[in-house]
Structure formats: structure tokens, C-alpha cells
Design an enzyme around this catalytic site. Structure first.
Site, short mmCIF file in Angstrom:
data_model
loop_
_atom_site.label_atom_id
_atom_site.label_comp_id
_atom_site.label_asym_id
_atom_site.label_seq_id
_atom_site.Cartn_x
_atom_site.Cartn_y
_atom_site.Cartn_z
N CYS A 427 -58.06 41.78 68.13
CA CYS A 427 -57.20 42.15 67.01
C CYS A 427 -56.37 40.99 66.49
CB CYS A 427 -56.29 43.31 67.42
SG CYS A 427 -55.28 42.97 68.88
N HIS A 471 -51.60 45.40 70.77
CA HIS A 471 -52.34 45.32 69.51
C HIS A 471 -51.57 44.41 68.55
CE1 HIS A 471 -55.32 46.56 66.66
NE2 HIS A 471 -54.43 47.07 65.82
N ASP A 487 -54.05 46.82 58.79
CA ASP A 487 -54.61 46.59 60.12
C ASP A 487 -56.09 46.20 59.95
OD1 ASP A 487 -55.36 46.44 62.72
OD2 ASP A 487 -54.64 48.43 63.30
#
Length: 674
Positions: A427, A471, A487
Site C-alpha cells: 500500500c 495501511h 486510497d
């Protein structure tokens, strides 16, 4: 008067206790001291087996000197909690090499209780509490063995005594725990900065979050009152990374900003505040979710919150203009806090020039291919930041990018390497590249790190968040709307958002090696149910027992007595309970019958046998005289009685310190044959 010698049986209990009580603090002991501790344990065990010799005074002094040298070389001369515990455990081990008397054994047992207390400093989990309770039981059993007659020494007897003592202490312990006023610490030992636990860091390089995702360590728990957000909406905000040097991202602090933008930041309030901020920052409204967080010790100051932090409602905390919450002191122990149930409804106030410059800055001469790509995409969609953000997500989705826990090592131009060469990352790779592309065309953007999702326990409405749930995502500034979340992981691995990392791994949606057998086993039906059940117990333990501090006690007392002036009632209740416990203990002690040893039990059995045949021992009549009187009246029975009494006297007054089992067994057989 010389103290009696300690029995081999009591020594065995102390050896077991020494190994057990040291385990909870073994991680803080320096490696250099460990061989010395193992040596002392083996040496004392050899003495117990009769294959070792006691060290001389000179040798004991040399061992103490060696221990001091090893400890000082490991910690230096600066006092710390670890130094104190190492001294305590090392002295505990060395003392065993001079334990010969009961007095020495008592000292060792008492030191063991202090080592148990040291273990509580590092963990207050339910499992740790049960284990330390077992250690206490072992030490009490050791003390019982020190004072037990040699012929009554047994594991069962010592454990029975220890268990009865612990059961008797439960009511008094509960009364003291509930009613004794909870005071703050009278003294404190500072935790060294190097003791920051595993977790998110204020600096991030590509690969950092991926490595953290391998950890099953607990980060925090959150309990909801009312509605619980679905997994894809549980973005736990922790850090804002807005500084970039081409290699790593990190978050700004006030001092750095004052130096970076001299004269542009007029006051501390431009960056942080203790009160709800609406003038010049944003407006807020009541939020949809009400919850409280039980944060694990991390050695860090940041406080995870669900979504943007709107105000500093948490005691001893500050809200920053980056919409995150920070505590005044590092979290060196568990902390229970309740964020404000608020949300930002309008943060569209124009961004100051210094804040815009901060969130658009990029180092010169790096990632030139990425800059070209950004201008190309910008040309396609125009100047709308939202359109560009969506176009970059389309780029990630349409090109062959992969989500992996094992990203390759990037070069100096890590964004270029990721976007055009490897196209494999976690991520933080996607968030970093997204923010770089947005900044390349002058759109303010930043990285947000925190946690996503978490395991939901519906019975308690608790979300359990692990370090592996870490994350990273991005935010961009949009005039009229403020900071908007993007995101990039959604474009590459939407199952990470919807299902969570564990479910994603289980379904094979993540590039990595074979799934570990331990993980597969932990996800099996029975074990998963057991693990979740234990987690519910652990949460109740932490919230109701460990977090029963001054504030909670005061709230409980107000509910109990119905008034805020409860101190005298509290003292009165505590006094009455202590008086009741003292009276009950006195009655039990007064009426408790003394326990008989094996020989006393055998003699009572002999008396009952003879009494059934019409012969009752008179007051003050000795065993030999009693047998002779029986012989006068019944020569045959008397002869047998004299033989039994002779064997009884031989067994009782034998020179051997331990019971002669053969003689005693013959004694019991003869009594039964009367």
C-alpha cells in the site's frame, strides 16, 4: 540460634520457582548475563543431585564481581528499569549458591515475589496474570515445604496448602482492589526511548508497512456504542506524512515548520490546538459513531482515531491541523481514551500559502519519468484535482500492477522504478506514487498512515486491530471540499479494503509465498472460535481490571453511594470489611484442629483398635505402660500390642531424617492385624 537446614524437597520447589518467575522478564535481560544465570541454575541443580560442591567464599565473590562487570558493560552507569530488574534477577540466581539454611531459603522466596512484581511492569495481560498467579502458588508451596516435617513432604500436600491460602486471599484482595483509593504513582522510572514498541513510525520508506504487515502484535482495540462501521470504512488515522526527500516520507512538527517557513506561521495555533477548532481550520458536526479505544503500549505519542480527528476531546492530547490526534506523553502503558464523536463537515477554508507549499514540495531532479506521466494525465483530464485522482486510479487499475507483501528493492528513483519497472508493491508504494504524481502538477497531497479494518467481535462490539492491519493511503486538497481521501489500493486490490488482509491472503488475492501453516491452523473453525473467545475475556480483563484507575473508581463510588463526597463512606466500608475478614480469620484459626503427622495417625488407629477390644488408654499413660497393662489383662493381645509399640517407637525416634518406609509399612500392617 542456628537456622535449621533447608530440606531437599523445599530446595526443589525453589529451583522450579526460580526458573518460572524469571521467564516473564527474560526478554529485558542482556544476553551477556544469560550464561551466568544458566550456570548458577545448573550448578545448584548438580548440588541437589549430590554431584556438585558448594562454591567457596572466594568463588562466590568472583561470581558477584563478574555479574557486576557484565551488567555495567551492558547498561552503563545510567539507571534504568531494565538495569534494576537485571540486578534483581542476577542476585536472585546467585543467592541460590549459598542457600543452606531455612533463613536463606526464605530470603530467596521473598526475592522471588519481587521478581514476579517486575513481570507485571511489562505485561498486564490475562494470560500473564494467570501465569504469575501460578508462580505465586509455587513460591507459597516452597515456603510450606520449608516448614513441613520430613515425613509429610509431598507435592500434593504443598499444592493443597498453597491453593487454600490463595483461595482465602481472594475476598480480601477483591475488597482492597475495589475500595482502597487509587492513587497516582509516588515515583516513576522513565522508560528509555529505545523501548518504543513495534508499530508505525513517523518516517516511512517503501517496504516499511509491508514488513509491519507480517506482525500479529496487537495495536489497539476499539469498542463501539451503537452502530459499527463496516470494514471498508474503518480507516484508523494515525500519522500524516507531508515531508519528502526523494527517499523517505515523514511528518512535520511545529519547530520544523517555524524554521522552514519563518514569518509565515504566526502562532502555534496555526498548527495545533487543545480546544475544538472552527475558526480558520474547519467546521464540525456530531459524528455517526461513538467508540472508545484501548491502546497498547507503543512508546509513541500518536493516538489512532476513526477518520479525521476533529477536536482534542481526549484528556492530555492535542489536535493538529493535519486532522490527527497526539498525546502529550508517549504511551508507555495501556491507555483508554474516548475520541469525540464528531466529523469534519467543512474544511474548505482557503489553504494558507505556507501549507500549500508544504504539501506540494518535491526534491529536484528525481523521478523524472513520473513527472512526465503526471503532466500527461493532467493534460488528459484538465485542472480538476478529483478528475486527476480518479485518472491515476484508472492507470493503476488498467496497467499490470500487483499487490504484494514482498515488494522488490527500489533504486534512488523509487517512484520511477515502481511505476515503470517493477510494478509490484504494497500500500505504501501506491500511496507514495499517487502523492508524488499529484504534487508533480502542483496539487497539494500527502500520505496518511494508520490501520485499515480489524477483526470484529460482535458479542462485545469490539474491533481488534493488529499491526498487520497497518495501511497507507493518500489525501489531496480540493478547493471547496478540503482534504479528500484517495486510497490507491482500491484500484489494485479492492479485496484488501473489503475483506481485510487475512481474508485476502486466504483467498489467494495477494502475491507472496506459500501461506504459513500456523496461519492456516489459526483460521480453523474450533481454534478461531477459541481465539475469539479468549480475546473477549482479555478485553474485559483489560477494561474492567487493568484500567480500573482513579477515574473509574471515583465513578463507581459515586454510583454506589450516590454522592460525590464518598471518601468517608469508602473508608467506612473498607474498615467494616477488614474487621469482618479479621474476625472470620480469627474464628477459623481458633477452631482449626491441628493436623496430625503419619505417626500420630498410626497411633490413633492403634488406640481405636485396642478401644474396640475394651482397652482405653488412661490420661498420662505412655505407650509402653499402656501396652504392658493390656498384656496383664490379655497376655496374647498384650504381646502383640508390645510388638507394635516397640516398632512404633523405633519408627518415631529413628536417627534417619527421612521416614523409613519399610518400618512404617510393617507398623501399619501389624496394627491392622490386631
Amino acid at each position: 540460634m542456628t537456622s535449621p537446614a533447608v530440606s531437599r524437597y523445599a530446595t526443589l520447589w525453589l529451583l522450579v520457582a526460580q526458573m518460572m518467575v524469571a521467564l516473564p522478564v527474560i526478554e529485558v535481560l542482556p544476553v551477556s548475563v544469560m550464561p551466568l544465570l544458566v550456570l548458577t541454575l545448573i550448578w545448584r541443580a548438580l548440588i541437589w543431585f549430590g554431584r556438585g560442591v558448594w562454591p567457596s567464599d572466594l568463588l562466590r565473590r568472583l561470581l558477584v564481581t563478574l555479574a557486576l562487570v557484565l551488567i555495567v558493560s551492558s547498561f552503563g552507569l545510567q539507571f534504568s528499569l531494565e538495569l534494576a530488574i537485571t540486578f534483581l534477577v542476577t542476585g536472585y540466581a546467585l543467592k541460590m549458591l549459598e542457600m543452606k539454611t531455612r533463613r536463606d531459603a526464605l530470603v530467596i522466596a521473598y526475592i522471588g515475589f519481587f521478581v514476579i512484581g517486575a513481570g507485571v511492569l511489562y505485561s498486564q495481560s490475562l494470560l500473564q496474570g494467570l501465569y504469575l498467579l501460578l508462580c505465586i502458588a509455587i513460591l507459597v508451596a516452597a515456603i510450606h515445604a520449608m516448614y513441613s516435617p520430613v515425613d509429610e513432604s509431598s507435592i500434593k500436600g504443598s499444592l493443597r496448602f498453597s491453593g487454600s491460602i490463595l483461595l482465602q486471599t481472594i475476598p480480601l484482595t477483591l475488597a482492597l482492589f475495589i475500595f482502597v483509593p487509587r492513587l497516582g504513582p509516588l515515583w516513576a522510572v522513565p522508560w528509555p526511548e529505545s523501548d518504543a514498541k513495534t508499530g508505525l513510525s513517523e518516517k516511512m520508506q517503501p517496504g516499511d508497512v509491508a514488513r509491519l504487515s507480517q506482525s500479529y502484535e496487537l495495536a489497539f482495540r476499539a469498542q463501539f456504542k451503537g452502530a459499527v462501521p463496516p470494514s471498508r470504512e474503518r480507516y484508523w488515522r494515525t500519522l500524516i506524512l507531508d515531508q519528502y526527500d526523494g527517499n523517505q516520507w515523514w511528518q512535520s512538527d511545529l519547530l520544523q515548520l517555524l524554521n522552514q517557513f519563518p514569518g509565515e506561521i504566526d502562532h502555534e495555533r496555526n498548527w495545533q490546538s487543545r480546544s475544538p477548532v472552527s475558526d480558520g481550520w474547519w467546521q464540525i458536526e456530531p459524528g455517526s459513531y461513538e467508540y472508545e479505544v484501548l491502546l497498547e503500549p507503543s512508546g509513541r505519542q500518536w493516538l489512532p482515531v476513526l477518520g479525521p480527528a476533529a477536536s482534542a476531546a481526549v484528556e492530555e492530547s492535542t489536535v493538529l491541523r493535519t486532522l490527527r490526534l497526539e498525546a502529550d506523553k508517549p504511551a508507555n502503558e495501556r491507555r483508554l481514551y474516548k475520541p469525540a464523536s464528531e466529523t469534519v463537515i467543512n474544511n474548505s477554508i482557503s489553504m494558507p500559502s505556507w501549507l500549500s507549499a508544504l504539501n506540494t514540495a518535491l526534491p529536484a531532479g528525481v523521478n523524472m519519468q513520473a513527472r512526465s506521466l503526471a503532466y500527461q494525465l493532467f493534460t488528459e483530464v484538465g485542472q480538476d484535482p478529483l478528475s486527476l485522482g480518479r485518472r491515476i486510479l484508472e492507470y493503476f487499475n488498467q496497467e499490470p500492477f500487483y499487490y504484494t507483501l514482498s515488494p522488490p528493492l527500489m533504486g534512488e528513483n523509487e517512484v520511477d522504478d515502481f511505476l515503470f519497472t517493477y510494478r509490484r508493491g504494497f500500500c505504501e508504494h501506491y500511496a507514495s506514487s499517487f502523492v508524488f504524481l499529484m504534487r508533480s502538477v502542483g496539487i497539494p497531497a500527502r500520505i496518511v498512515t494508520g490501520y485499515l479494518g480489524g477483526e470484529y467481535l460482535p458479542e462485545e462490539k469490539v474491533v481488534r486491530v493488529l499491526q498487520r492491519d497497518a495501511h497507507a493511503w493518500a489525501e489531496i486538497w480540493v478547493e471547496g471540499q478540503g482534504w479528500v481521501r484517495f486510497d490507491p489500493t482500491v484500484a489494485v486490490a479492492p479485496e484488501r479494503i473489503d475483506l481485510g488482509l487475512d481474508e485476502m491472503i486466504e483467498q489467494g488475492g495477494l502475491l507472496q509465498g506459500p501461506i504459513p501453516l500456523a496461519y492456516r491452523f489459526s483460521q480453523s473453525g474450533f481454534l478461531k472460535s477459541f481465539r475469539q473467545g479468549w480475546e473477549r475475556l482479555e478485553y474485559r480483563w483489560q477494561k474492567s481490571v487493568v484500567q480500573y484507575q482513579q477515574e473509574k473508581q471515583q465513578s463507581f463510588m459515586k454510583q454506589l453511594f450516590g454522592t460525590s463526597s464518598y471518601y468517608w463512606q469508602q473508608v467506612g466500608v473498607l474498615g467494616v470489611l477488614l474487621a469482618l475478614f479479621s474476625a472470620l480469620f480469627g474464628l477459623l484459626t481458633f477452631y482449626q484442629k491441628p493436623r496430625k503427622n503419619l505417626h500420630q495417625k498410626a497411633w490413633c488407629q492403634l488406640e481405636r483398635k485396642l478401644a474396640s477390644k475394651g482397652f482405653k488408654r488412661q490420661a498420662g499413660e505412655g505407650p509402653k505402660d499402656f501396652a504392658r497393662r493390656v498384656q496383664v489383662e490379655d497376655p496374647i493381645l498384650g504381646a502383640k500390642a508390645i510388638s507394635v509399640v516397640d516398632l512404633y517407637i523405633q519408627s518415631v525416634y529413628s536417627d534417619n531424617q527421612s521416614l523409613d518406609a519399610t518400618i512404617f509399612d510393617n507398623l501399619i500392617k501389624m496394627i491392622k492385624q490386631l
